[in-house]
Design an enzyme around this catalytic site. Structure first.
Site, mmCIF file in Angstrom:
data_model
loop_
_atom_site.group_PDB
_atom_site.id
_atom_site.type_symbol
_atom_site.label_atom_id
_atom_site.label_comp_id
_atom_site.label_asym_id
_atom_site.label_seq_id
_atom_site.Cartn_x
_atom_site.Cartn_y
_atom_site.Cartn_z
ATOM 1 N N GLY A 82 0.782 -1.231 0.000
ATOM 2 C CA GLY A 82 0.000 0.000 0.000
ATOM 3 C C GLY A 82 0.812 1.278 0.000
ATOM 4 N N GLU B 217 4.371 -6.195 1.286
ATOM 5 C CA GLU B 217 3.869 -6.541 -0.054
ATOM 6 C C GLU B 217 3.660 -5.321 -0.940
ATOM 7 O OE1 GLU B 217 0.175 -8.513 0.806
ATOM 8 O OE2 GLU B 217 1.162 -10.389 1.333
ATOM 9 N N CYS C 138 -15.704 5.584 -26.361
ATOM 10 C CA CYS C 138 -16.985 6.246 -26.588
ATOM 11 C C CYS C 138 -17.783 6.350 -25.293
ATOM 12 C CB CYS C 138 -17.748 5.465 -27.657
ATOM 13 S SG CYS C 138 -19.126 6.398 -28.278
ATOM 14 N N GLU C 139 -17.257 7.100 -24.358
ATOM 15 C CA GLU C 139 -17.935 7.370 -23.084
ATOM 16 C C GLU C 139 -17.476 8.739 -22.590
ATOM 17 O OE1 GLU C 139 -18.595 4.729 -19.936
ATOM 18 O OE2 GLU C 139 -18.396 2.918 -21.151
ATOM 19 N N TYR D 224 -0.939 -0.961 -11.982
ATOM 20 C CA TYR D 224 -2.394 -0.934 -12.182
ATOM 21 C C TYR D 224 -2.757 -0.173 -13.454
ATOM 22 C CZ TYR D 224 -1.840 -2.336 -7.372
ATOM 23 O OH TYR D 224 -1.417 -2.990 -6.245
HETATM 24 N N1 LLP Z 1 -1.200 -6.963 -0.803
HETATM 25 C C1 LLP Z 1 -2.514 -7.181 -1.001
HETATM 26 C C2 LLP Z 1 -3.158 -8.299 -0.344
HETATM 27 C C3 LLP Z 1 -3.230 -6.335 -1.859
HETATM 28 O O1 LLP Z 1 -4.522 -6.554 -2.040
HETATM 29 C C4 LLP Z 1 -2.574 -5.270 -2.518
HETATM 30 C C5 LLP Z 1 -3.302 -4.383 -3.430
HETATM 31 C C6 LLP Z 1 -1.193 -5.095 -2.292
HETATM 32 C C7 LLP Z 1 -0.545 -5.964 -1.416
HETATM 33 C C8 LLP Z 1 -0.364 -4.034 -2.978
HETATM 34 O O2 LLP Z 1 -0.797 -2.747 -2.849
HETATM 35 P P1 LLP Z 1 0.138 -1.569 -3.393
HETATM 36 O O3 LLP Z 1 1.450 -1.631 -2.648
HETATM 37 O O4 LLP Z 1 0.358 -1.784 -4.839
HETATM 38 O O5 LLP Z 1 -0.640 -0.343 -3.134
HETATM 39 N N2 LLP Z 1 -6.187 -0.684 -8.611
HETATM 40 C C9 LLP Z 1 -5.853 0.192 -7.520
HETATM 41 C C10 LLP Z 1 -5.045 -0.475 -6.461
HETATM 42 C C11 LLP Z 1 -5.689 -1.718 -5.901
HETATM 43 C C12 LLP Z 1 -4.790 -2.456 -4.989
HETATM 44 C C13 LLP Z 1 -5.374 -3.748 -4.557
HETATM 45 N N3 LLP Z 1 -4.558 -4.474 -3.642
HETATM 46 C C14 LLP Z 1 -5.148 1.446 -8.083
HETATM 47 O O6 LLP Z 1 -5.002 1.543 -9.305
HETATM 48 O O7 LLP Z 1 -4.781 2.329 -7.329
#
Ligand code: LLP
Length: 436
Positions: free
Chosen positions: A240, A285, A359-360, A388
């Site tokens: 995160g 993670e 087209c939105e 992402y």
């Molecule tokens: N661990 C778990 C269990 C997760 O579900 C996620 C992300 C991460 C680690 C990694 O999170 P990160 O470090 O990348 O923030 N599509 C969204 C983000 C969704 C993230 C979902 N889970 C966006 O484009 O911001």
């Protein structure tokens, strides 16, 4: 500006030592350009920061951010492990050379067939519910079978409501106040719980919620270890970690963050005697932090339209990069072929809408974005397109997905071919009676 923006001598945006204008000419647009060294640097920065304070430490790359095979190989070479959230991500990780012991599967709403598949691969399972635990017991022999649980620490944070994964609205994990019971149940069933996991959300630049979640998770783990005799091999604090998307946003001070979170981690291990036998591993993670700022989306301006607003129309859309439409996310946009323009031409800056070709009406990369004068044929670089971005792309509007290239020391290679119209028919079968 804390964004990873580099400008070439010619006043063109640079990626990995290559000129984006030349890349766009060579490979066409829209194009994802990925900087190999930036991924390696990002990985090392996090790894070095945390291991300085705590050596039993592993990074599990959250592969959902970008599952391109080359990106996965780069992180494999760096020594990363993997956070996989679907059987497909487990498959991809194995295929790219990660051994099963380097992969942790954290699924939610997992089917029995998927549990069977994960078991066959030998990858460790991080369970999300008691339902999964009971179903797993029917699929494997629980005796001595190592598992972990995802816990909802009732702390959540994230750049958008959809990206908050802790707290009472979240579908993830088991309840914090039921953790002791659930670990007891697992042990009674014969399982050997060896880990505890949490992930509170995504896109967080403020260290405070992480620190709070770490404290809560460690207290829960401490309680579990005291009341159920579980010996934790690992405690996984999730990902995160945010990156700046807007020029005014600051970088997360990763060294300070590592120092503080390992500080909490270590003092809680001692408080609950969780390091009496062996020091558990600390896992994190990150997804976005490792790959987010390592790529650009290059897209060509084909239409400048003065309607009720001024629209800069480009050759990609939310099928290519969904984040602005889905979360209202800001992605910095630079005029790649005249990247020094704002400095030279400050007075001419005007607010425009950068619109995609889907087209939105919601297909906009930016609304009211101050940009220098833009002409048809100009090239835009949409920044922070490594996480992402391609992974959330689609063929909506029957638009083939774009190509991806990898750049290192100024040299570029294609790592994913641009899809063709023919690819739009992949796996489709027309019943005989409908054939012409
Ligand atoms: N661990 C778990 C269990 C997760 O579900 C996620 C992300 C991460 C680690 C990694 O999170 P990160 O470090 O990348 O923030 N599509 C969204 C983000 C969704 C993230 C979902 N889970 C966006 O484009 O911001």
């Amino acid at each position: 500006m804390d964004l990873n923006l580099k400008i070439h001598d010619k006043g063109h945006v640079d990626i990995g030592g290559a000129d984006t204008v030349e890349l766009a000419e060579e490979y066409g647009t829209p194009l994802y350009a990925i900087d190999e060294d930036r991924i390696r640097d990002n990985y090392k920065r996090v790894y070095d920061a945390f291991t300085k304070y705590y050596s039993n430490f592993k990074i599990l790359y959250a592969s959902k951010a970008n599952t391109n095979l080359s990106v996965m190989r780069i992180l494999e070479e760096e020594g990363s492990c993997i956070d996989a959230v679907s059987p497909g991500e487990v498959f991809t990780s194995l295929k790219t050379g990660f051994s099963p012991d380097r992969i942790l599967f954290t699924g939610n709403n997992v089917t029995n067939d998927e549990l069977k598949y994960i078991d066959e691969t030998g990858v460790k399972i991080n369970l999300d519910s008691v339902s999964q635990l009971k179903r797993l017991a029917k699929i494997v022999d629980p005796e001595g079978y190592k598992i972990s649980f995802r816990v909802n620490p009732m702390v959540g944070a994230g750049h958008h409501e959809h990206c908050i994964t802790g707290g009472e609205m979240s579908k993830f994990g088991i309840k914090e106040n039921e953790a002791v019971e659930v670990y007891k149940l697992a042990k009674e069933m014969g399982f050997e719980p060896v880990g505890m996991h949490t992930h509170i959300g995504s896109g967080i630049l403020d260290p405070e919620p992480f620190k709070l979640a770490t404290t809560v998770l460690m207290d829960i783990a401490g309680q579990v270890s005291q009341e159920t005799d579980v010996n934790f091999e690992f405690l996984d604090l999730g990902g995160g970690f945010g990156i700046p998307y807007e020029p005014e946003e600051n970088l997360l001070d990763i060294d300070l963050f590592a120092k503080e979170s390992t500080g909490i981690f270590k003092s809680k291990l001692s408080e609950y005697g969780m390091n009496d036998n062996k020091e558990p591993y600390m896992y994190i993670e990150p997804g976005r932090y490792l790959v987010g700022d390592a790529a650009l989306l290059l897209t060509r301006v084909n239409t400048v339209k003065n309607s009720y607003r001024k629209f800069i129309g480009v050759d990609s859309g939310f099928n290519t990069l969904l984040r602005p439409s889905m979360y209202g996310s800001y992605h910095h946009i630079v005029l790649a072929n005249k990247a020094n323009e704002p400095a030279e031409n400050g007075s001419k800056i005007e607010k425009v809408d950068v619109a995609g070709n889907v087209c939105e009406s919601g297909d906009l990369f930016a609304r009211d974005r101050p940009l220098p004068p833009i002409e048809e044929g100009d090239l835009l670089a949409i920044m922070n397109a490594g996480a992402y971005s391609f992974s959330m792309g689609s063929q909506y509007n029957s638009r083939p997905r774009p190509a991806e290239i990898l750049v290192k020391n100024g040299n570029s290679e294609i790592i994913r071919e641009r899809e063709t119209y023919e690819d739009l028919f992949n796996k489709q079968i027309l019943p005989k009676r409908l054939k012409k």
